[in-house]
Scaffold this active site. Structure first.
Site, PDB file in Angstrom:
ATOM      1  N   ARG A 107      36.879  18.771  44.099  1.00  0.00           N
ATOM      2  CA  ARG A 107      36.055  19.346  45.177  1.00  0.00           C
ATOM      3  C   ARG A 107      34.577  19.046  44.931  1.00  0.00           C
ATOM      4  O   ARG A 107      34.122  19.087  43.793  1.00  0.00           O
ATOM      5  CB  ARG A 107      36.247  20.864  45.242  1.00  0.00           C
ATOM      6  CG  ARG A 107      37.591  21.261  45.784  1.00  0.00           C
ATOM      7  CD  ARG A 107      37.800  22.765  45.699  1.00  0.00           C
ATOM      8  NE  ARG A 107      39.026  23.063  44.975  1.00  0.00           N
ATOM      9  CZ  ARG A 107      39.316  24.241  44.449  1.00  0.00           C
ATOM     10  NH1 ARG A 107      38.480  25.247  44.547  1.00  0.00           N
ATOM     11  NH2 ARG A 107      40.458  24.415  43.804  1.00  0.00           N
ATOM     12  N   GLU A 163      44.575  35.871  33.909  1.00  0.00           N
ATOM     13  CA  GLU A 163      44.695  36.485  35.228  1.00  0.00           C
ATOM     14  C   GLU A 163      46.011  37.251  35.367  1.00  0.00           C
ATOM     15  O   GLU A 163      46.059  38.277  36.025  1.00  0.00           O
ATOM     16  CB  GLU A 163      44.570  35.403  36.311  1.00  0.00           C
ATOM     17  CG  GLU A 163      43.123  34.928  36.448  1.00  0.00           C
ATOM     18  CD  GLU A 163      42.971  33.570  37.111  1.00  0.00           C
ATOM     19  OE1 GLU A 163      43.323  32.559  36.466  1.00  0.00           O
ATOM     20  OE2 GLU A 163      42.511  33.513  38.252  1.00  0.00           O
ATOM     21  N   HIS A 218      38.435  33.480  42.387  1.00  0.00           N
ATOM     22  CA  HIS A 218      38.634  33.656  40.937  1.00  0.00           C
ATOM     23  C   HIS A 218      38.208  35.069  40.499  1.00  0.00           C
ATOM     24  O   HIS A 218      37.879  35.294  39.337  1.00  0.00           O
ATOM     25  CB  HIS A 218      37.790  32.669  40.104  1.00  0.00           C
ATOM     26  CG  HIS A 218      38.172  31.225  40.233  1.00  0.00           C
ATOM     27  ND1 HIS A 218      37.222  30.235  40.329  1.00  0.00           N
ATOM     28  CD2 HIS A 218      39.360  30.607  40.246  1.00  0.00           C
ATOM     29  CE1 HIS A 218      37.815  29.054  40.403  1.00  0.00           C
ATOM     30  NE2 HIS A 218      39.133  29.249  40.367  1.00  0.00           N
ATOM     31  N   ARG A 234      49.532  37.885  43.064  1.00  0.00           N
ATOM     32  CA  ARG A 234      48.214  37.353  43.342  1.00  0.00           C
ATOM     33  C   ARG A 234      48.119  37.142  44.846  1.00  0.00           C
ATOM     34  O   ARG A 234      49.012  36.541  45.452  1.00  0.00           O
ATOM     35  CB  ARG A 234      48.028  36.017  42.637  1.00  0.00           C
ATOM     36  CG  ARG A 234      46.713  35.389  43.007  1.00  0.00           C
ATOM     37  CD  ARG A 234      46.671  33.968  42.580  1.00  0.00           C
ATOM     38  NE  ARG A 234      45.352  33.399  42.847  1.00  0.00           N
ATOM     39  CZ  ARG A 234      45.124  32.112  43.010  1.00  0.00           C
ATOM     40  NH1 ARG A 234      46.114  31.258  42.923  1.00  0.00           N
ATOM     41  NH2 ARG A 234      43.921  31.676  43.242  1.00  0.00           N
ATOM     42  N   ASN A 288      52.659  34.513  41.308  1.00  0.00           N
ATOM     43  CA  ASN A 288      51.571  33.791  41.979  1.00  0.00           C
ATOM     44  C   ASN A 288      52.234  32.723  42.840  1.00  0.00           C
ATOM     45  O   ASN A 288      52.646  31.680  42.358  1.00  0.00           O
ATOM     46  CB  ASN A 288      50.659  33.168  40.915  1.00  0.00           C
ATOM     47  CG  ASN A 288      49.530  32.351  41.531  1.00  0.00           C
ATOM     48  OD1 ASN A 288      49.465  32.178  42.752  1.00  0.00           O
ATOM     49  ND2 ASN A 288      48.659  31.851  40.683  1.00  0.00           N
TER      50      ASN A 288
END
Ligand code: ADP
Length: 396
Positions: A240, A383, A179, A90, A7
């Site tokens: 965020r 993941e 996601h 990823r 990743n």
């Protein structure tokens, strides 16, 4: 088969070496501060973490150091690099091009490059990882696993914004969602774990971490999700804002003397739990501050839970029902208070929380009572394992 999962970010890179037969993690770690100075964190299964400061002017030196660590005579997890039979990457944005993972070829790379504009911070870094691995491990098949792919099944009514349609047609402005690897993994596992009918199931996944998103999944297919063109939309997150009235941007820009980039930076980096509380973006800090009487921290946690509950309620309507609400990622897996508070808004669905079960952390567990009509459940996300599985399925 041994699979290296990568990743790659702009100045960091996370990796795991996984044995796909046993699904055991053989070694994992990260490279940090790439292009600044460089630090390698390496941990072989069952051993302590090793931290080494080493120059990493580019990702290439970083990945080379990872490969050296993996094959180190004393502390390596494998003897020869040739034991790595596939690499899974990823990739953040696959646009409308990729509705599933894909073997990396020149054409595939060109298609990912075409999506760079949609994820300017992430996709170019992901591509660097792919190119460096091709360089250092020629001939080893590589697969790209997209954050956006799982959400490509959303219908138009869910992915179109109420904007001039030319923006979609000309600039591809639409909801993509992120996601996806986690939402796919966790929703499938929840259906299995709860013994639901795969072909007749309605699941809402709450992936609550630093970045958070919620998705509605019918019969294994995503029908809606909270993140949009970018990962800024949706629930309140660590730093965020999630959804706001878009007119706030111009109003505050004028007040604060900011330009568009400045305002966007505030919405991405200085808002959310951090902005609301003025304390921290980390739930553990916020809950400690709230317990110590900090009102802003308390409000931040309340805004978060309320914002999650409203999306969940909206998705129950979108799916005309729900069988299970699933919690995952850092907050979802560990924070019983957030789970209980969110579910307290959903009593009308017949959800009742089992306090003992909800006190558990980081494991697969049903947190609703046995006679609860709708199940609430915690499923830890993974993941890297999802990337490993997709990689094996495509290269075998
Ligand atoms: P990322 O989006 O960076 O992958 P994670 O999924 O690791 O994030 O989630 C990070 C969030 O999880 C942080 O807000 C952190 O405070 C929260 N978290 C981790 N452990 C706990 C815990 N024991 N209790 C409450 N929150 C936790």
């Amino acid at each position: 088969m041994k699979v290296l999962v990568i990743n790659c970010g702009s100045s960091s890179l996370k990796y795991q070496l996984i044995d796909s037969d046993t699904e055991a993690v053989l070694a994992k770690g990260l490279c940090e501060r790439i292009g600044i100075d460089g630090r390698l964190v390496y941990q072989k299964a069952g051993c302590d973490k090793e931290i080494t400061d080493a120059p990493m002017p580019t990702h290439k030196e970083g990945i080379q150091l990872v490969l050296d660590a993996l094959t180190n005579e004393k502390t390596g997890a494998i003897k020869e690099l040739s034991e790595v039979e596939a690499i899974g990457h990823r990739v953040v944005h696959g646009g409308e091009e990729f509705a599933s993972s894909a073997v990396i070829t020149d054409e595939m790379i060109a298609a990912v490059e075409a999506c760079n504009e949609l994820a300017p911070l992430h996709n170019p870094a992901n591509l660097i990882g792919i190119r460096v691995c091709a360089d250092l491990m020629p001939g080893v098949p590589q697969v790209g696993v997209f954050d956006t792919a799982f959400h490509q099944t959303m219908p138009k009514k869910a992915f179109l914004y109420g904007l001039p349609i030319e923006y979609y047609k000309n600039y591809k402005v639409r909801r993509y969602g992120f996601h996806g690897t986690s939402h796919s993994f966790v929703s499938k596992r929840a259906v299995e774990f709860l013994g639901l009918d795969k072909e007749n199931s309605k699941v809402i996944v709450c992936h609550l971490g630093n970045g958070s998103s919620i998705s509605a999944v019918v019969n294994g297919k995503c029908v809606d999700t909270t993140m949009g063109l970018t990962p800024l939309e949706g629930v309140v997150m660590g730093t965020r804002s999630g959804n706001i009235d878009p007119a706030i941007m111009e109003y505050v820009a004028k007040k604060e003397g900011l330009d568009l980039a400045g305002i966007t930076n505030v919405l991405n980096k200085k808002s959310g739990l951090q902005g609301l509380s003025g304390v921290s973006s980390d739930m553990r800090d916020l809950e400690a501050a709230a317990a110590a009487g900090n009102e802003d921290a308390k409000n931040a946690v309340e805004v978060l839970c309320y914002s999650i509950a409203k999306f969940v309620g909206g998705y129950v309507a979108a799916m005309n029902g729900v069988d299970a609400i699933v919690f995952t990622a850092g907050i979802g897996e560990n924070d019983g208070f957030v789970r209980e508070t969110v579910c307290s808004y959903l009593g009308y669905l017949g959800i009742e929380i089992d306090k003992d079960a909800n006190g558990k952390r980081g494991e697969e567990v049903v947190i609703s009572t046995p006679d609860s009509k709708v199940k609430a459940v915690v499923i830890p996300t993974n993941e890297e394992l999802a990337i490993c599985r997709d990689t094996v399925a495509l290269v075998k």
